[in-house]
Design a protein around this motif. Structure first.
Motif, PDB file in Angstrom:
ATOM      1  N   TYR A  61      38.226  53.950  30.524  1.00 23.29           N
ATOM      2  CA  TYR A  61      38.007  52.496  30.553  1.00 23.29           C
ATOM      3  C   TYR A  61      37.778  52.029  31.993  1.00 23.29           C
ATOM      4  O   TYR A  61      36.888  51.225  32.257  1.00 23.29           O
ATOM      5  CB  TYR A  61      39.210  51.781  29.935  1.00 23.29           C
ATOM      6  CG  TYR A  61      39.237  50.295  30.183  1.00 23.29           C
ATOM      7  CD1 TYR A  61      38.376  49.445  29.510  1.00 23.29           C
ATOM      8  CD2 TYR A  61      40.122  49.740  31.102  1.00 23.29           C
ATOM      9  CE1 TYR A  61      38.388  48.078  29.742  1.00 23.29           C
ATOM     10  CE2 TYR A  61      40.145  48.376  31.338  1.00 23.29           C
ATOM     11  CZ  TYR A  61      39.277  47.555  30.653  1.00 23.29           C
ATOM     12  OH  TYR A  61      39.291  46.207  30.890  1.00 23.29           O
ATOM     13  N   PHE A  62      38.569  52.545  32.916  1.00 25.90           N
ATOM     14  CA  PHE A  62      38.405  52.161  34.316  1.00 25.90           C
ATOM     15  C   PHE A  62      37.101  52.715  34.901  1.00 25.90           C
ATOM     16  O   PHE A  62      36.482  52.076  35.750  1.00 25.90           O
ATOM     17  CB  PHE A  62      39.602  52.609  35.145  1.00 25.90           C
ATOM     18  CG  PHE A  62      40.822  51.786  34.887  1.00 25.90           C
ATOM     19  CD1 PHE A  62      40.845  50.437  35.175  1.00 25.90           C
ATOM     20  CD2 PHE A  62      41.956  52.353  34.330  1.00 25.90           C
ATOM     21  CE1 PHE A  62      41.963  49.660  34.932  1.00 25.90           C
ATOM     22  CE2 PHE A  62      43.082  51.603  34.079  1.00 25.90           C
ATOM     23  CZ  PHE A  62      43.087  50.251  34.379  1.00 25.90           C
ATOM     24  N   GLY A  65      34.504  50.354  33.764  1.00 24.62           N
ATOM     25  CA  GLY A  65      34.664  49.125  34.532  1.00 24.62           C
ATOM     26  C   GLY A  65      34.095  49.248  35.934  1.00 24.62           C
ATOM     27  O   GLY A  65      33.450  48.322  36.439  1.00 24.62           O
ATOM     28  N   TRP A  69      31.070  47.107  37.476  1.00 27.36           N
ATOM     29  CA  TRP A  69      31.237  46.392  38.743  1.00 27.36           C
ATOM     30  C   TRP A  69      30.160  46.807  39.743  1.00 27.36           C
ATOM     31  O   TRP A  69      29.594  45.972  40.448  1.00 27.36           O
ATOM     32  CB  TRP A  69      32.622  46.671  39.316  1.00 27.36           C
ATOM     33  CG  TRP A  69      32.849  46.029  40.636  1.00 27.36           C
ATOM     34  CD1 TRP A  69      33.217  44.742  40.877  1.00 27.36           C
ATOM     35  CD2 TRP A  69      32.681  46.643  41.914  1.00 27.36           C
ATOM     36  NE1 TRP A  69      33.297  44.522  42.237  1.00 27.36           N
ATOM     37  CE2 TRP A  69      32.967  45.680  42.896  1.00 27.36           C
ATOM     38  CE3 TRP A  69      32.321  47.931  42.322  1.00 27.36           C
ATOM     39  CZ2 TRP A  69      32.902  45.964  44.241  1.00 27.36           C
ATOM     40  CZ3 TRP A  69      32.255  48.200  43.663  1.00 27.36           C
ATOM     41  CH2 TRP A  69      32.540  47.234  44.612  1.00 27.36           C
ATOM     42  N   GLN A  81      37.204  38.045  38.042  1.00 27.33           N
ATOM     43  CA  GLN A  81      37.647  38.095  36.650  1.00 27.33           C
ATOM     44  C   GLN A  81      39.144  37.826  36.576  1.00 27.33           C
ATOM     45  O   GLN A  81      39.891  38.171  37.489  1.00 27.33           O
ATOM     46  CB  GLN A  81      37.335  39.461  36.040  1.00 27.33           C
ATOM     47  CG  GLN A  81      35.897  39.893  36.154  1.00 27.33           C
ATOM     48  CD  GLN A  81      34.933  38.980  35.413  1.00 27.33           C
ATOM     49  OE1 GLN A  81      35.323  38.228  34.537  1.00 27.33           O
ATOM     50  NE2 GLN A  81      33.675  39.026  35.808  1.00 27.33           N
ATOM     51  N   TRP A  83      42.766  37.815  33.839  1.00 21.95           N
ATOM     52  CA  TRP A  83      43.377  38.751  32.907  1.00 21.95           C
ATOM     53  C   TRP A  83      42.722  38.696  31.526  1.00 21.95           C
ATOM     54  O   TRP A  83      42.715  39.703  30.804  1.00 21.95           O
ATOM     55  CB  TRP A  83      44.881  38.483  32.793  1.00 21.95           C
ATOM     56  CG  TRP A  83      45.212  37.181  32.122  1.00 21.95           C
ATOM     57  CD1 TRP A  83      45.374  35.975  32.710  1.00 21.95           C
ATOM     58  CD2 TRP A  83      45.407  36.985  30.720  1.00 21.95           C
ATOM     59  NE1 TRP A  83      45.651  35.019  31.771  1.00 21.95           N
ATOM     60  CE2 TRP A  83      45.688  35.618  30.529  1.00 21.95           C
ATOM     61  CE3 TRP A  83      45.378  37.822  29.621  1.00 21.95           C
ATOM     62  CZ2 TRP A  83      45.924  35.076  29.286  1.00 21.95           C
ATOM     63  CZ3 TRP A  83      45.618  37.275  28.371  1.00 21.95           C
ATOM     64  CH2 TRP A  83      45.895  35.916  28.209  1.00 21.95           C
ATOM     65  N   PHE A  85      39.574  38.531  30.785  1.00 24.98           N
ATOM     66  CA  PHE A  85      38.430  39.442  30.783  1.00 24.98           C
ATOM     67  C   PHE A  85      38.886  40.870  30.518  1.00 24.98           C
ATOM     68  O   PHE A  85      38.296  41.576  29.689  1.00 24.98           O
ATOM     69  CB  PHE A  85      37.702  39.362  32.131  1.00 24.98           C
ATOM     70  CG  PHE A  85      36.638  40.400  32.299  1.00 24.98           C
ATOM     71  CD1 PHE A  85      35.396  40.228  31.734  1.00 24.98           C
ATOM     72  CD2 PHE A  85      36.883  41.559  33.029  1.00 24.98           C
ATOM     73  CE1 PHE A  85      34.403  41.188  31.885  1.00 24.98           C
ATOM     74  CE2 PHE A  85      35.905  42.520  33.192  1.00 24.98           C
ATOM     75  CZ  PHE A  85      34.657  42.332  32.614  1.00 24.98           C
ATOM     76  N   TYR A  86      39.942  41.299  31.191  1.00 24.73           N
ATOM     77  CA  TYR A  86      40.425  42.671  31.018  1.00 24.73           C
ATOM     78  C   TYR A  86      41.055  42.885  29.650  1.00 24.73           C
ATOM     79  O   TYR A  86      40.936  43.968  29.072  1.00 24.73           O
ATOM     80  CB  TYR A  86      41.395  43.020  32.146  1.00 24.73           C
ATOM     81  CG  TYR A  86      40.716  42.983  33.491  1.00 24.73           C
ATOM     82  CD1 TYR A  86      39.800  43.961  33.850  1.00 24.73           C
ATOM     83  CD2 TYR A  86      40.950  41.949  34.379  1.00 24.73           C
ATOM     84  CE1 TYR A  86      39.138  43.916  35.067  1.00 24.73           C
ATOM     85  CE2 TYR A  86      40.307  41.895  35.605  1.00 24.73           C
ATOM     86  CZ  TYR A  86      39.406  42.884  35.934  1.00 24.73           C
ATOM     87  OH  TYR A  86      38.750  42.838  37.130  1.00 24.73           O
ATOM     88  N   THR A  89      37.913  43.132  27.231  1.00 21.45           N
ATOM     89  CA  THR A  89      37.162  44.384  27.383  1.00 21.45           C
ATOM     90  C   THR A  89      38.000  45.597  26.993  1.00 21.45           C
ATOM     91  O   THR A  89      37.465  46.577  26.488  1.00 21.45           O
ATOM     92  CB  THR A  89      36.632  44.547  28.820  1.00 21.45           C
ATOM     93  OG1 THR A  89      37.718  44.475  29.742  1.00 21.45           O
ATOM     94  CG2 THR A  89      35.584  43.493  29.127  1.00 21.45           C
ATOM     95  N   GLY A  90      39.314  45.537  27.207  1.00 22.20           N
ATOM     96  CA  GLY A  90      40.181  46.628  26.752  1.00 22.20           C
ATOM     97  C   GLY A  90      40.187  46.749  25.237  1.00 22.20           C
ATOM     98  O   GLY A  90      40.093  47.846  24.684  1.00 22.20           O
TER      99      GLY A  90
END
Length: 108
Positions: A61-62, A65, A69, A81, A83, A85-86, A89-90
């Motif tokens: 996932y990172f 990301g 980015w 962004q 929290w 957004f994360y 997307t998570g």
């Protein structure tokens, strides 16, 4: 690279990387796990535990990301962004991983 192509590239990479932990027994697709015990042959394939698959999913996932980015920074300004957004997307990454999960654990 235009915005549309970058968007579809991130989506395609996210689909592929979200399913990667469930479709093979190697860590991140290319690191073989060591044999579990002395009785196993050197070439034996060791099954990854579910917790390791989840940690691998988090790491990938990172990676997605960072790719998003990087592409955003090449196109223009990177937007800050929060929290939410994360969290979204998570959850989306978990939904994208569902086909691999079904093939690994639910389909017999």
């Amino acid at each position: 690279m235009d915005l549309s192509l970058a968007t579809w590239l991130v989506i395609a990479v996210a689909i592929a990387l979200a399913n990667l932990p469930f479709l093979n027994e190697k860590l991140f697709g290319f690191i073989p796990l060591p044999a579990a015990g002395r009785g196993e042959s050197p070439g034996a394939v060791r099954a990854k535990p579910f917790a390791l698959r989840l940690l691998e999913l988090l790491g990938l996932y990172f990676v997605v990301g960072l790719l998003g980015w990087w592409l955003e920074s090449r196109i223009g300004n990177v937007f800050p962004q929060t929290w939410e957004f994360y969290a979204i997307t998570g959850c989306l990454f978990l939904v994208l991983a569902f086909p691999g999960f079904v093939l690994r654990y639910l389909k017999r």
